[in-house]
Design an enzyme around this catalytic site. Structure first.
Site, PDB file in Angstrom:
ATOM      1  N   TYR A  75       0.836  -1.208   0.000  1.00  0.00           N
ATOM      2  CA  TYR A  75       0.000   0.000   0.000  1.00  0.00           C
ATOM      3  C   TYR A  75       0.867   1.252   0.000  1.00  0.00           C
ATOM      4  O   TYR A  75       0.632   2.200  -0.736  1.00  0.00           O
ATOM      5  CB  TYR A  75      -0.912   0.000   1.227  1.00  0.00           C
ATOM      6  CG  TYR A  75      -1.966   1.080   1.160  1.00  0.00           C
ATOM      7  CD1 TYR A  75      -3.205   0.821   0.595  1.00  0.00           C
ATOM      8  CD2 TYR A  75      -1.714   2.365   1.640  1.00  0.00           C
ATOM      9  CE1 TYR A  75      -4.165   1.813   0.501  1.00  0.00           C
ATOM     10  CE2 TYR A  75      -2.669   3.361   1.549  1.00  0.00           C
ATOM     11  CZ  TYR A  75      -3.898   3.085   0.990  1.00  0.00           C
ATOM     12  OH  TYR A  75      -4.844   4.075   0.894  1.00  0.00           O
ATOM     13  N   PHE A 127      -7.910  19.642 -25.184  1.00  0.00           N
ATOM     14  CA  PHE A 127      -8.527  18.328 -25.350  1.00  0.00           C
ATOM     15  C   PHE A 127      -9.898  18.388 -24.679  1.00  0.00           C
ATOM     16  O   PHE A 127     -10.106  19.203 -23.774  1.00  0.00           O
ATOM     17  CB  PHE A 127      -7.621  17.283 -24.686  1.00  0.00           C
ATOM     18  CG  PHE A 127      -8.119  15.868 -24.835  1.00  0.00           C
ATOM     19  CD1 PHE A 127      -8.060  15.235 -26.063  1.00  0.00           C
ATOM     20  CD2 PHE A 127      -8.634  15.178 -23.746  1.00  0.00           C
ATOM     21  CE1 PHE A 127      -8.514  13.932 -26.206  1.00  0.00           C
ATOM     22  CE2 PHE A 127      -9.081  13.875 -23.884  1.00  0.00           C
ATOM     23  CZ  PHE A 127      -9.028  13.255 -25.116  1.00  0.00           C
ATOM     24  N   ASP A 128     -10.841  17.526 -25.106  1.00  0.00           N
ATOM     25  CA  ASP A 128     -12.217  17.708 -24.595  1.00  0.00           C
ATOM     26  C   ASP A 128     -12.344  17.563 -23.071  1.00  0.00           C
ATOM     27  O   ASP A 128     -13.055  18.337 -22.442  1.00  0.00           O
ATOM     28  CB  ASP A 128     -13.240  16.841 -25.352  1.00  0.00           C
ATOM     29  CG  ASP A 128     -12.901  15.364 -25.376  1.00  0.00           C
ATOM     30  OD1 ASP A 128     -11.956  14.955 -24.676  1.00  0.00           O
ATOM     31  OD2 ASP A 128     -13.589  14.611 -26.087  1.00  0.00           O
ATOM     32  N   ASP A 217       0.353  19.521 -21.488  1.00  0.00           N
ATOM     33  CA  ASP A 217      -0.508  18.349 -21.604  1.00  0.00           C
ATOM     34  C   ASP A 217       0.267  17.435 -22.562  1.00  0.00           C
ATOM     35  O   ASP A 217       0.254  17.629 -23.773  1.00  0.00           O
ATOM     36  CB  ASP A 217      -1.867  18.761 -22.171  1.00  0.00           C
ATOM     37  CG  ASP A 217      -2.811  17.576 -22.312  1.00  0.00           C
ATOM     38  OD1 ASP A 217      -2.360  16.435 -22.156  1.00  0.00           O
ATOM     39  OD2 ASP A 217      -3.999  17.799 -22.602  1.00  0.00           O
ATOM     40  N   ALA A 219       0.470  14.095 -23.419  1.00  0.00           N
ATOM     41  CA  ALA A 219       0.063  12.726 -23.777  1.00  0.00           C
ATOM     42  C   ALA A 219       0.910  12.141 -24.914  1.00  0.00           C
ATOM     43  O   ALA A 219       1.217  10.953 -24.913  1.00  0.00           O
ATOM     44  CB  ALA A 219      -1.417  12.715 -24.161  1.00  0.00           C
ATOM     45  N   LYS A 260      -1.322   6.956 -23.909  1.00  0.00           N
ATOM     46  CA  LYS A 260      -0.787   7.280 -25.226  1.00  0.00           C
ATOM     47  C   LYS A 260       0.710   6.969 -25.215  1.00  0.00           C
ATOM     48  O   LYS A 260       1.077   5.806 -25.300  1.00  0.00           O
ATOM     49  CB  LYS A 260      -1.080   8.746 -25.576  1.00  0.00           C
ATOM     50  CG  LYS A 260      -2.520   9.029 -25.969  1.00  0.00           C
ATOM     51  CD  LYS A 260      -3.483   8.967 -24.822  1.00  0.00           C
ATOM     52  CE  LYS A 260      -4.855   9.476 -25.147  1.00  0.00           C
ATOM     53  NZ  LYS A 260      -5.267  10.635 -24.377  1.00  0.00           N
ATOM     54  N   HIS A 443     -22.176  12.015 -29.488  1.00  0.00           N
ATOM     55  CA  HIS A 443     -21.569  11.100 -30.468  1.00  0.00           C
ATOM     56  C   HIS A 443     -21.405   9.675 -29.938  1.00  0.00           C
ATOM     57  O   HIS A 443     -21.393   8.732 -30.704  1.00  0.00           O
ATOM     58  CB  HIS A 443     -20.237  11.645 -30.983  1.00  0.00           C
ATOM     59  CG  HIS A 443     -19.241  11.980 -29.920  1.00  0.00           C
ATOM     60  ND1 HIS A 443     -19.345  13.102 -29.134  1.00  0.00           N
ATOM     61  CD2 HIS A 443     -18.124  11.341 -29.521  1.00  0.00           C
ATOM     62  CE1 HIS A 443     -18.330  13.143 -28.304  1.00  0.00           C
ATOM     63  NE2 HIS A 443     -17.576  12.082 -28.501  1.00  0.00           N
TER      64      HIS A 443
HETATM   65  C1  LIG Z   1      -6.202  11.381 -23.819  1.00  0.00           C
HETATM   66  C2  LIG Z   1      -5.872  12.778 -23.549  1.00  0.00           C
HETATM   67  C3  LIG Z   1      -6.185  13.386 -22.324  1.00  0.00           C
HETATM   68  C4  LIG Z   1      -6.959  12.691 -21.219  1.00  0.00           C
HETATM   69  O1  LIG Z   1      -6.338  11.515 -20.834  1.00  0.00           O
HETATM   70  P1  LIG Z   1      -7.164  10.224 -20.340  1.00  0.00           P
HETATM   71  O2  LIG Z   1      -6.088   9.280 -19.962  1.00  0.00           O
HETATM   72  O3  LIG Z   1      -7.991   9.760 -21.500  1.00  0.00           O
HETATM   73  O4  LIG Z   1      -7.995  10.656 -19.176  1.00  0.00           O
HETATM   74  C5  LIG Z   1      -5.798  14.697 -22.145  1.00  0.00           C
HETATM   75  N1  LIG Z   1      -5.164  15.381 -23.109  1.00  0.00           N
HETATM   76  C6  LIG Z   1      -4.844  14.836 -24.303  1.00  0.00           C
HETATM   77  C7  LIG Z   1      -4.127  15.633 -25.333  1.00  0.00           C
HETATM   78  C8  LIG Z   1      -5.199  13.514 -24.564  1.00  0.00           C
HETATM   79  O5  LIG Z   1      -4.908  12.988 -25.755  1.00  0.00           O
END
Ligand SMILES: *Cc1c(COP(=O)(O)O)cnc(C)c1O
Length: 451
Positions: A75, A127-128, A217, A219, A260, A443
């Site tokens: 833990y 990102f959304d 960000d 990813a 990613k 969607h």
């Molecule tokens: C996928 C993604 C996120 C969010 O990550 P999750 O692991 O899906 O929660 C944030 N910003 C970008 C650019 C992404 O591609």
């Protein structure tokens, strides 16, 4: 002949396989009727080649699976956390490493600390989930993409860049209201387009001038680093790791979805320099994600990510990775199909508005193309157009996202053949209408009928 061969092969051999299931045209048509012509409703066994997303869909290496076995599930004080934190710190240069179950958890925790009602948060393009987490805190998320990003056919090398002039005027006009600036690398929303190091430095300089922190960000930081090496002056002889380290050195914090470029199926992290901010984020982490040394992940997940962060910077991997998107885009162009140019790191975006020019916007041309790619060839793609964004949609695009290390060149050749077949019979492809939709994010679950 070292390095002179023209064929770029997959830089791995396959140790464990997962069978694909072939379906008939009739089965696929029945499946479409059942799901209301929405490919999100299809089961895995109904899809032959799944290009819905590159998120969490990659194949892990033998070393990652070995790490899964070594995972320490204590833990507190697990050795897997040490390995994970060391990997992230060495890469980002940041002292504080906070594991989270996905990128969006990093967003929620960081914004809960930094973003307040009435604030403005600029990004090259949000990102959304990033936008949604900012709006949840009653702040405004604004996109400042560079001008070239608008034109899907412009061959600019860094269409992911932020418009630095507009950033500067936004900061000047809103003193005290901008708690942080975010740069998304690569810029997912405009087509997986990279951000140049010159742009990162220019954004950094503006942030310094106004005393505002810069958060990445990140990813797809490795794909961005590789595209910098390919396209930006002065980086040709650098390793992907060196470029990535330079990128992170320019930021105050990193939010990362490890689904990613972490080459993992789940996970993420928040990395920070500031001691007090990190302490506050850890306190929030404990409320919803978990203790600071696992943050909602198992020890084995931390091992997989630590190893994935090493493997993703292998030049042979990145060459193959970026080449796959270029190759698929080239096959589209050869067939007369337009895509967003240049191809980005993780996906090819077909211009469905151009391909199905006879289908009016109100009849969702990009959605029609997604349905037809599945109906004809069992290929699952995703609509990025008026179904996803409503009337605000700028373009009618279909994204073919490439899972990491999953499909081989023959799979990609097959996808290209299906695209070409749809193109050849495009005048026979009709539009759709929505017959049911939920109140938000339609969607995913909306039902359609042919018009
Ligand atoms: C996928 C993604 C996120 C969010 O990550 P999750 O692991 O899906 O929660 C944030 N910003 C970008 C650019 C992404 O591609």
């Amino acid at each position: 002949m070292d390095g002179d061969w023209r064929t770029i092969i997959e830089p791995f051999r396959i140790k464990s396989v997962e069978p694909l299931r072939f379906t008939t045209l009739e089965e696929r048509e029945r499946a479409l009727e059942r799901t209301g012509y929405n490919v999100f409703g299809l089961g895995r066994a109904e899809v032959l080649i799944d290009l819905l997303t590159d998120s969490g869909t990659g194949a892990m290496s033998a070393e990652q699976w070995a790490g899964m076995q070594r995972g320490d599930e204590s833990y507190a004080g697990a050795t897997s956390y040490d390995r994970f934190a060391t990997a992230v710190s060495e890469l980002t240069g940041m002292a504080h490493v906070i594991p989270v179950h996905q990128g969006r958890a990093a967003e929620r925790i960081l914004f809960a600390e930094m973003v307040h009602q009435g604030d403005i948060v600029p990004n090259n393009t949000h990102f959304d989930t990033t936008r949604a987490n900012i709006e949840y805190d009653k702040a405004e998320a604004i996109d400042l993409p560079c001008a070239e990003a608008d034109d899907t056919q412009a061959e600019a090398p860094f269409k992911g860049n932020m418009d630095v002039e507009r950033l500067s005027s936004t900061l000047a006009a809103n003193p005290g209201r901008v708690p942080l600036v975010i740069l998304t690398v690569t810029n997912n929303t405009v087509g997986g387009q990279p951000v140049s190091m010159a742009n990162v430095r220019a954004v950094r300089a503006v942030c310094d001038r106004f005393g505002v922190p810069l958060v990445l960000d990140a990813a797809r930081f490795a794909e961005n680093s590789w595209l910098v090496i390919q396209r930006e002056d002065g980086y040709r002889d650098r390793t992907p790791r060196e470029v990535a380290q330079e990128l992170f050195s320019l930021a105050d914090g990193v939010m990362m979805s490890a689904k990613k470029d972490g080459l993992a199926n789940i996970g993420g992290f928040l990395a920070l320099r500031d001691d007090e901010l990190a302490a506050n984020c850890r306190a929030l982490l404990i409320l919803t994600e978990g203790f600071p040394t696992y943050g909602g992940l198992a020890g084995r997940d931390l091992e997989a990510i630590a190893q994935g962060l090493q493997e993703v910077l292998d030049p042979d991997y990145l060459r193959y990775r970026v080449r796959t998107a270029e190759y698929l885009a080239q096959r589209c162009w050869d067939a007369g199909v337009q895509t967003v140019r240049p191809p980005g790191g993780h996906a090819v975006y077909i211009d469905a508005g151009a391909m199905l020019a006879h289908v009016p916007r109100a009849a969702f041309p990009a959605h029609a193309l997604v349905v037809e790619l599945y109906r004809l060839g069992g290929v699952r793609a995703v609509e990025v157009g008026s179904v996803m964004f409503g009337p605000a949609a700028q373009h009618e695009l279909v994204r073919l996202a490439l899972p990491r290390r999953v499909y081989t060149q023959s799979h990609i050749d097959y996808v290209a053949e299906v695209i070409q077949a749809v193109y050849e019979r495009r005048t026979g492809v009709g539009g759709y209408q929505i017959v049911w939709e939920p109140p938000f994010l339609r969607h995913f679950t909306a039902r359609f009928a042919p018009v």
